[in-house]
Write a protein that holds these residues in place. Structure first.
Motif, short mmCIF file in Angstrom:
data_model
loop_
_atom_site.label_atom_id
_atom_site.label_comp_id
_atom_site.label_asym_id
_atom_site.label_seq_id
_atom_site.Cartn_x
_atom_site.Cartn_y
_atom_site.Cartn_z
N ILE A 22 0.87 -1.18 0.00
CA ILE A 22 0.00 0.00 0.00
C ILE A 22 0.91 1.24 0.00
CG2 ILE A 22 -1.80 1.28 1.24
CD1 ILE A 22 -2.61 -1.35 2.57
N SER A 23 0.60 2.17 -0.89
CA SER A 23 1.42 3.38 -1.01
C SER A 23 0.99 4.40 0.05
CB SER A 23 1.25 3.96 -2.41
OG SER A 23 1.50 5.34 -2.40
N SER A 24 1.93 4.78 0.93
CA SER A 24 1.58 5.77 1.96
C SER A 24 1.30 7.13 1.29
CB SER A 24 2.69 5.89 2.99
OG SER A 24 3.88 6.37 2.41
N ILE A 25 2.02 7.41 0.18
CA ILE A 25 1.83 8.71 -0.50
C ILE A 25 0.40 8.82 -1.03
CG2 ILE A 25 2.53 10.13 -2.48
CD1 ILE A 25 5.33 9.15 -2.18
N GLU A 26 -0.11 7.70 -1.59
CA GLU A 26 -1.46 7.76 -2.18
C GLU A 26 -2.49 8.08 -1.10
OE1 GLU A 26 -2.38 4.26 -4.43
OE2 GLU A 26 -4.36 5.03 -5.02
N LEU A 27 -2.36 7.45 0.07
CA LEU A 27 -3.31 7.70 1.15
C LEU A 27 -3.17 9.14 1.67
CD1 LEU A 27 -3.09 4.34 3.17
CD2 LEU A 27 -4.67 4.95 1.34
N GLU A 28 -1.94 9.61 1.79
CA GLU A 28 -1.71 10.99 2.27
C GLU A 28 -2.34 11.98 1.31
OE1 GLU A 28 2.55 10.92 2.49
OE2 GLU A 28 2.51 9.69 4.31
N ASN A 29 -2.18 11.73 0.01
CA ASN A 29 -2.73 12.65 -0.99
C ASN A 29 -4.25 12.76 -0.88
OD1 ASN A 29 -0.30 13.35 -2.05
ND2 ASN A 29 -0.38 11.92 -3.77
N ILE A 30 -4.91 11.63 -0.64
CA ILE A 30 -6.38 11.67 -0.52
C ILE A 30 -6.76 12.45 0.73
CG2 ILE A 30 -8.47 10.26 -0.22
CD1 ILE A 30 -7.02 8.07 -1.89
N LEU A 34 -12.47 8.99 7.10
CA LEU A 34 -12.33 7.70 6.40
C LEU A 34 -13.42 7.55 5.32
CD1 LEU A 34 -11.27 5.33 9.31
CD2 LEU A 34 -9.87 6.25 7.46
N LYS A 35 -14.57 8.12 5.57
CA LYS A 35 -15.66 8.08 4.57
C LYS A 35 -15.22 8.79 3.29
CE LYS A 35 -20.53 7.86 5.11
NZ LYS A 35 -20.59 6.47 5.36
N PHE A 36 -14.39 9.82 3.48
CA PHE A 36 -13.89 10.63 2.36
C PHE A 36 -13.06 9.78 1.38
CE2 PHE A 36 -10.79 13.82 0.73
CZ PHE A 36 -11.70 14.69 0.12
N PHE A 37 -12.54 8.64 1.84
CA PHE A 37 -11.73 7.76 0.98
C PHE A 37 -12.62 6.90 0.07
CE2 PHE A 37 -7.24 7.88 2.41
CZ PHE A 37 -7.38 8.74 3.48
N ASP A 38 -13.95 6.84 0.39
CA ASP A 38 -14.87 5.98 -0.38
C ASP A 38 -14.77 6.24 -1.87
OD1 ASP A 38 -15.86 4.58 1.64
OD2 ASP A 38 -17.88 5.49 1.66
N GLY A 39 -14.59 5.18 -2.64
CA GLY A 39 -14.57 5.32 -4.10
C GLY A 39 -13.25 5.85 -4.64
N LYS A 40 -12.33 6.26 -3.76
CA LYS A 40 -11.05 6.82 -4.24
C LYS A 40 -9.95 5.76 -4.25
CE LYS A 40 -12.09 11.58 -2.87
NZ LYS A 40 -13.15 11.63 -1.85
N ILE A 41 -10.09 4.73 -3.44
CA ILE A 41 -9.12 3.62 -3.43
C ILE A 41 -9.86 2.31 -3.15
CG2 ILE A 41 -6.87 4.59 -2.73
CD1 ILE A 41 -7.91 3.90 0.20
N ALA A 42 -9.16 1.20 -3.39
CA ALA A 42 -9.75 -0.11 -3.05
C ALA A 42 -9.96 -0.17 -1.54
CB ALA A 42 -8.81 -1.21 -3.49
N LYS A 43 -11.04 -0.83 -1.13
CA LYS A 43 -11.43 -0.87 0.29
C LYS A 43 -10.30 -1.41 1.19
CE LYS A 43 -16.01 -0.25 1.61
NZ LYS A 43 -16.11 0.87 0.73
N TRP A 44 -9.56 -2.42 0.69
CA TRP A 44 -8.53 -3.04 1.54
C TRP A 44 -7.34 -2.12 1.81
CZ3 TRP A 44 -3.63 -3.67 -0.44
CH2 TRP A 44 -3.50 -3.62 -1.83
#
Ligand code: ADP
Length: 563
Positions: A467-475, A517-527
């Motif tokens: 899992i990319s930490s950068i991708e999660l930080e960006n969201i 965390l709801k804000f991540f919905d639809g932006k990345i795979a659930k896992w």
């Protein structure tokens, strides 16, 4: 042998083209001769000058760099000696860039934001002969000298003298013996110095990496590597600087030579604007407007501050057109704000101290111009393509090249005439099969445009998947109530590691973990969703403004996920 054969010249015969060495002094000579009256404007560190601003031009800078070279000679400095600086972006630092390297010595730019023990370590390791400091750093040096005397283990033992970069009127009173005044040093010297010609492989500059792991390591640039880098970095696909540009390097001259801008601007004949120590939003904005700045460069954290200031005061830039941002990933939310709200072209760049520093830069291709703005923003968020002279590959765990298809990701390796071969004073080569491993994980698409997915030590390894930490930080950073976000992996009994999201909220905003965390919905795979969110008042940064994840991992060592 026939006539044609006899005219074929082998590589070993006498050179058919001139063997002029590639030397840094040629940059300032070029600027002085051809752009002599182009201005160099500095916000002074000691408050001198009308409204704290100093103005002169490339002709003056060359003249004073020659006086400095004469002064160094009289102080006993010889080719190969290391001369340290602890200084902000300003004209005297610029003179040191040219005076020191130009006479054949090595300018060692020390990062004042390092811990004092690291500064002492670096100065000792480099065996610096003289240290040039801005007035603001005199207390730091006083403390270092005092500690070493108290411990009766003289650190800074190689130093023969400390020069304060100011005039007699602004010399601070300090508890250090025999401080030398920079202006006194120069005024005693003639400016008739002739820049010597020597081997282009002579070392010119020394810069230590911030040492987020272990002790800082020295990268020793040469005249040749610097000139190659300068040619590449000034080109249209890269910084694209010319005599029409007015460039304000926010990135410090103690951080990989301000990404080469003091060299590039001289080669291109661009007006230079140095911000000194005033890096707050108000001071920077005033300088951008007053000096009609067109181009800049800096890490994402300084842009966070500047954008905040502009938004709070309802301001826009009048002349500023584009900026390079790198050092850590540009969050897409920042990209969007600068591009769409402020009309600034953002050129996302990636590199390392070991790479002088630029490896890639992201400038839209001709074929991208017809795309929608949204599609363009997706491309611009990637770290960009290599500039000519730089090569990139991604390798799997066995060192086998992976396809450039935009999906396969692996260890990013580089090679170029401006990339490090071995660290200073290290007998071992840092290369593997001729390539430098960067410690970054990336994918490269069919256009050669690279995207960093993580630093290899920051990737979160969850049940065999990465899992990319950068991708999660960006969201997270795109949420309107988030000021800054960091993601680290923490141990998980079932999945090995899972992401923990750590957030600083914007002042006066409400935000709960669930809503974020709801804000991540639809932006990345659930896992990939972070398993927990922690709110903190601030995040730790390295001396170069990056998230200090080693510290975060320490701070959250005891953290346990609920499930
Ligand atoms: P330090 O190790 O001192 O932090 P550098 O300033 O040389 O040293 O940092 C280089 C590292 O910074 C790269 O290896 C990479 O991990 C990170 N980096 C630089 N630019 C970017 C970028 N645009 N996106 C993501 N990471 C970046």
């Amino acid at each position: 042998m026939n006539q044609a054969d006899s005219t074929v010249v082998s590589a070993t015969s006498a050179p058919t083209m001139m063997q002029r060495p590639l030397l840094i002094s040629s940059l300032i000579e070029h600027a002085a001769k051809n752009f002599g009256d182009t201005e160099i404007v500095s916000r002074t560190i000691d408050g001198a000058g009308h409204a704290g601003i100093h103005r002169y031009n490339y002709r003056d800078a060359n003249r004073r760099a020659k006086q400095l070279a004469n002064a160094l000679k009289h102080l006993g400095v010889v080719r190969g000696d290391r001369i340290a600086t602890l200084a902000w972006n300003g004209y005297r630092h610029f003179e040191l860039y040219y005076g020191v390297s130009g006479m054949g010595a090595i300018i060692h730019t020390v990062n004042p934001r390092l811990f004092p023990e690291q500064i002492a370590y670096i100065i000792n390791h480099a065996e610096d002969k003289f240290l040039f400091v801005d007035v603001t750093f005199v207390p730091l040096i006083e403390a270092l000298v005092a500690t070493s005397v108290a411990a009766s283990a003289p650190s800074l033992k190689s130093l023969k003298g400390i020069v304060v970069m100011t005039d007699r009127a602004h010399m601070p009173s300090a508890k250090i013996d025999n401080l030398i005044c920079y202006e006194d040093l120069l005024s005693a010297e003639a400016d008739d110095f002739v820049w010597p010609q020597f081997d282009e492989n002579t070392p010119s500059g020394l810069c230590y990496t911030s040492g987020t792991t272990g002790n800082p390591k020295g990268v020793l640039y040469t005249h040749r590597s610097t000139i190659f880098y300068t040619y590449a970095a000034m080109s249209p696909e890269c910084f694209c600087l010319s005599s029409q540009s007015v460039v304000l390097p926010i990135v410090p001259m103690f951080h990989v030579n301000a990404w080469g801008l003091p060299y590039i601007a001289a080669a291109a004949g661009s007006k230079l604007v140095f911000p000194g120590a005033a890096l707050d939003g108000a001071s920077l904005y005033q300088l951008f407007e007053q000096e009609e700045v067109t181009a800049s460069a800096g890490v994402p954290t300084v842009w966070l501050g500047l954008i905040n200031y502009l938004k709070t005061h309802g301001l826009k830039f009048s002349t500023f057109k584009e900026t390079v941002i790198g050092g850590s990933a540009v969050p897409p939310a920042m990209l969007r704000t600068l591009e769409l709200d402020f009309g600034i072209t953002v050129l996302h760049g990636w590199g390392m101290t070991e790479m002088s520093p630029l490896g890639t830069l992201n400038r839209l291709r001709g074929k991208h111009l017809k795309l929608s703005v949204e599609e363009q923003l997706v491309i611009k968020a990637r770290q960009g393509a290599p500039v000519f002279g730089m090569e990139l590959e991604i390798w799997d765990g066995d060192g086998k090249p992976l396809p450039h298809d935009g999906h396969a990701f692996g260890d990013l390796v580089v090679r170029s005439p401006w990339v490090l071969e071995r660290y200073f004073k290290d007998a071992r080569s840092a290369l593997i099969n001729g390539w430098l491993p960067t410690g970054d994980v990336a994918n490269i698409d069919a256009d050669g445009i690279m995207q960093i997915t993580d630093r290899s030590k920051d990737v979160i390894k969850s049940g065999g998947e990465w899992i990319s930490s950068i991708e999660l930080e960006n969201i997270a950073m795109a949420h309107p109530a988030v000021f800054e976000a960091a993601v680290i992996g923490r141990a998980h009994p079932k999945w090995d590691e899972r992401p923990l999201l750590i957030v600083v909220k914007k002042p006066n905003t409400e935000l709960g973990a669930e809503e974020l965390l709801k804000f991540f919905d639809g932006k990345i795979a659930k896992w990939m969703l972070p398993n927990a969110v922690e709110f903190v008042p601030q995040l730790p940064h390295t001396a170069t403004g990056k998230l200090l994840k080693t510290k975060l991992r320490d701070d959250f060592r005891a953290f346990k996920f609920a499930d």
